[in-house]
Every structure is written in structure tokens, then in C-alpha cells.
Motif scaffolding. Structure first.
Motif, PDB file in Angstrom:
ATOM      1  N   ILE A  65       0.814  -1.218   0.000  1.00  0.00           N
ATOM      2  CA  ILE A  65       0.000   0.000   0.000  1.00  0.00           C
ATOM      3  C   ILE A  65       0.848   1.270   0.000  1.00  0.00           C
ATOM      4  O   ILE A  65       0.344   2.360  -0.289  1.00  0.00           O
ATOM      5  N   ASP A  66       2.131   1.149   0.348  1.00  0.00           N
ATOM      6  CA  ASP A  66       3.067   2.277   0.304  1.00  0.00           C
ATOM      7  C   ASP A  66       2.616   3.461   1.158  1.00  0.00           C
ATOM      8  O   ASP A  66       2.868   4.616   0.810  1.00  0.00           O
ATOM      9  N   ASP A  67       1.969   3.180   2.249  1.00  0.00           N
ATOM     10  CA  ASP A  67       1.528   4.246   3.166  1.00  0.00           C
ATOM     11  C   ASP A  67       1.838   3.780   4.584  1.00  0.00           C
ATOM     12  O   ASP A  67       0.941   3.462   5.355  1.00  0.00           O
ATOM     13  N   TYR A  68       3.136   3.755   4.904  1.00  0.00           N
ATOM     14  CA  TYR A  68       3.586   3.129   6.131  1.00  0.00           C
ATOM     15  C   TYR A  68       4.094   4.167   7.137  1.00  0.00           C
ATOM     16  O   TYR A  68       4.511   5.264   6.748  1.00  0.00           O
ATOM     17  N   PRO A  69       4.085   3.813   8.412  1.00  0.00           N
ATOM     18  CA  PRO A  69       4.615   4.743   9.415  1.00  0.00           C
ATOM     19  C   PRO A  69       6.118   4.958   9.233  1.00  0.00           C
ATOM     20  O   PRO A  69       6.827   4.092   8.701  1.00  0.00           O
ATOM     21  N   VAL A  91      -4.745   0.013  13.968  1.00  0.00           N
ATOM     22  CA  VAL A  91      -5.992  -0.396  13.316  1.00  0.00           C
ATOM     23  C   VAL A  91      -6.136   0.300  11.967  1.00  0.00           C
ATOM     24  O   VAL A  91      -6.542  -0.320  10.974  1.00  0.00           O
ATOM     25  N   GLU A  92      -5.806   1.558  11.900  1.00  0.00           N
ATOM     26  CA  GLU A  92      -5.923   2.301  10.645  1.00  0.00           C
ATOM     27  C   GLU A  92      -5.036   1.699   9.564  1.00  0.00           C
ATOM     28  O   GLU A  92      -5.460   1.542   8.414  1.00  0.00           O
ATOM     29  N   LEU A  93      -3.785   1.352   9.921  1.00  0.00           N
ATOM     30  CA  LEU A  93      -2.891   0.730   8.951  1.00  0.00           C
ATOM     31  C   LEU A  93      -3.432  -0.612   8.488  1.00  0.00           C
ATOM     32  O   LEU A  93      -3.516  -0.885   7.285  1.00  0.00           O
ATOM     33  N   LEU A  94      -3.803  -1.468   9.440  1.00  0.00           N
ATOM     34  CA  LEU A  94      -4.271  -2.804   9.071  1.00  0.00           C
ATOM     35  C   LEU A  94      -5.587  -2.752   8.297  1.00  0.00           C
ATOM     36  O   LEU A  94      -5.839  -3.596   7.427  1.00  0.00           O
TER      37      LEU A  94
END
Length: 358
Positions: A112-116, A243-246
Motif C-alpha cells: 500500500i506504500d503508506d507506512y509509518p 488499526v488504521e494501517l491494518l
């Protein structure tokens, strides 16, 4: 913050130390969240658990990406204190087949390329296999193993250190294999075992006391399961970085494929480890091994069903597996709700010790 009531810290002597061995995709991530939150709980059987290592192995993705995912997940959970170790990049025997269907994407989190941001946060330099051995030597008999990916790291530790390792380990818990011949990566083999059949064989053949194993079938059969709608729109509404990431990952991964149920096999094993009485509806002891040579059955877990007859085992070996055959879905929903920070999850109810029969 520690849970109140029964779920409070206990004395150091009751701690079970845990090595969490994983190939982080989404189900490993949920399992990890459970284990980290559980450090604040006094469990109904009097245990307290503490993660002493996250070890990474090839599987859902390569070991490099799996290690990055462990760094990302612990960052979202504000648990950068837990040491992370990179382990084996390849199975014990090179594969003669190509695994091209990447259920979790190339990087394990569906790309997804939207990581912390994990700048400045790295895994430890020690190899995961060496860390496993060092920790059991430091805490003999106290380190439990949750093995949620291919068994390459654990089997290599057996190969390197033999009885000096096996005599010092605590209990072993495995997500993998099958007991009815149902496969999910081949017609008769489960993914974790098929990604390194030799490692699974080495592990099962060498353990000195029965491991608890959660095979593929109890995760998918019957009415067990949580709806994807509940996962994405109820649990997924929680305002928390984890939760938002998963939710982003699982929405992108499961909705286009038409899933109606949410399966998270590795988190089922974590839940069974933490709350065995609440989670396990049925289990049975077997002698189990792994088929290595079959044309159609390589990687399949094979159980000796002759137990209970005049011949205890066709191999003359003692039972080495406690096989979970059925799980309770209601308890799981409570546990995963709590792991996902859903406010109404009443984990304290599950933490109450069970009344002994009179």
C-alpha cells in the motif's frame, strides 16, 4: 495502561517469556498486537507474558520486508522497546517450484506504500537463530515459542544446537500444517509447512514434549469466523494507528477478492495461547510428521490415527502434537476486539479464573 481487576501485573516468577517468530502479513500483525497488549494482563491460569524477541523469517514475504513490517507494526503500537531480529532468508532445501501467488502482496502488507515512519529504528544485528539460542540459555525453561510462519528459524536452531537448545525451551505453539489433508498453497499442504517442509519435519521429529498446533482446517471450517463487514466497519472504525494501517491493508487485499469472512489464522493461535480454556473447543494428541517425498502430498502433515489400538504408533514414537480441532468464535471476537482497541471489548471477563468443579 494495565487492565483493572484480575488483569493486573503478577510477580516476576510467574512470567512466561515469549519469542514471537513470524513472517509478518496482516494475521501475524494482529497476533503481535494481542501478545503486546497481553503483557498488562494477569491471565486466568495465573500467567503473565512478556515478549523478549520478535524473530522474522521468509514466508508471506521475504525476510527483509518481513523485518520492515515488524518495525512498522511495533511503531504503530508504540512498542519500539521489543527487540526485532532478522532470520533465515531461504528454506532449508531450495524450492523446486515458484510461489507466484502473493496473497499478502510483494511486501507482506499488500504494497500500500503508506507506512509509518521508522527512520532510526532498526532490527538488532544478531541473527534470529542465535538470538533464540541465547535467550533460552539466559532463561532456561521459561521461554515459550509462538511459531507463526515457516519453521526455518526454529529448525535451524535445532540443527545448530541440538539438545542444548531443545532441553532449555519452554512450550512450543505452531500455526501450520493440516489434519484433514486440506491445502491452501497446494492441494494437500498448508502454506507455512509447504514453504519449508524440511523445517517442519525437523521440528516435529525433534521436540521432546508435545507442541500445541493450530492447523489450517479449524481456521476455516464450520461457522467459525468473523464477517469482513464487522472487521472493516466496526473494528475498522477505531481511531488508532495500528488499526488504521491494518484496515487499509485488509480492505485493499480482501474486498477486491470478494471475501465475506475475515480470516486471521495467526491471531487465532495467539488467542489460544493466551486464553486456552476460552478458545479451544476440542484438541487431541497425535504423533505427527511431515511428508517430504510425495508427488501430490509434499508438505502435508501426517497424523498417526492408529493411536488407541494395540499398536500405539506405527513408528513406535510418543505423541508429539496436541492438535487443535475446533475453536470458539465468541471468545475470539472479544479478544480481537480488545487487541484492536474497541472500547466495548470486555477482556476482564475472560481474565477471570475458571471455577473448579466441586
Amino acid at each position: 495502561m494495565a487492565e483493572r481487576g484480575r488483569c493486573e501485573a503478577t510477580s516476576e516468577q510467574n512470567n512466561r517469556l515469549v519469542i514471537f517468530d513470524c513472517d509478518i502479513g496482516t494475521d501475524d500483525a494482529w497476533a503481535l498486537a494481542m501478545m503486546l497488549r497481553a503483557e498488562d494482563l494477569l491471565l486466568p491460569d495465573g500467567r503473565r507474558v512478556k515478549l523478549v524477541a520478535i524473530t522474522c523469517v521468509q514466508g508471506n514475504t521475504d525476510v527483509h520486508n518481513g523485518t520492515l513490517n515488524a518495525l512498522r507494526i511495533t511503531t504503530t503500537l508504540n512498542r519500539r522497546d521489543v527487540p526485532i531480529y532478522k532470520g533465515c532468508a531461504n528454506p532449508i532445501v531450495p524450492r523446486t517450484w515458484s510461489y507466484t501467488y502473493r496473497f499478502h502482496g510483494i511486501d507482506g502488507l499488500n504494497d500500500i506504500d503508506d507506512y509509518p515512519n521508522i527512520d532510526g529504528f532498526k532490527e538488532k544485528p544478531e541473527h534470529a537463530v542465535n538470538a533464540m539460542y541465547r535467550l533460552v540459555c539466559e532463561f532456561p525453561g521459561r521461554v515459550d515459542f509462538l511459531l507463526l510462519g515457516p519453521l526455518t528459524n526454529f529448525a535451524n536452531c535445532i540443527n545448530l544446537y541440538g539438545d542444548d537448545f531443545l532441553d532449555k525451551i519452554g512450550d512450543v505453539f505452531i500455526m501450520g500444517g493440516n489434519f484433514q489433508g486440506k491445502g491452501n498453497v497446494s492441494k494437500s499442504a498448508e502454506f507455512n509447512f509447504m514453504m519449508d517442509p524440511e523445517a517442519a519435519h525437523i521440528t516435529l521429529e525433534n521436540l521432546k514434549k508435545p507442541a500445541l498446533i493450530l492447523p489450517w482446517e479449524p481456521c476455516i471450517d464450520g461457522e467459525f469466523g468473523v464477517s469482513l463487514d464487522w472487521r472493516l466497519n466496526v473494528l475498522g472504525a477505531v481511531n488508532h494507528p495500528f488499526v488504521e494501517l491494518l484496515t487499509k491493508v485488509e480492505r485493499s487485499m480482501l474486498v477486491p477478492r470478494g471475501f465475506e469472512k475475515w480470516l486471521s489464522c495467526d491471531s487465532l493461535l495467539s488467542a489460544a495461547y493466551l486464553f486456552p480454556e476460552a478458545m479451544i473447543a476440542d484438541q487431541k494428541e497425535f504423533y505427527a510428521t511431515v511428508e517430504l517425498s510425495g508427488v501430490h502430498t509434499r508438505g502435508q502433515m501426517v497424523l498417526d490415527h492408529l493411536r488407541g489400538r494395540k499398536v500405539d504408533s506405527i513408528h513406535g514414537k510418543k505423541f508429539n502434537m496436541k492438535v487443535i480441532r475446533r475453536l470458539h468464535s465468541e471468545a475470539y471476537r472479544t479478544i480481537v476486539s480488545w487487541a484492536g482497541f474497541l472500547p466495548e471489548a470486555n477482556i476482564a471477563e475472560l481474565c477471570q479464573p475458571k471455577a473448579k468443579p466441586t
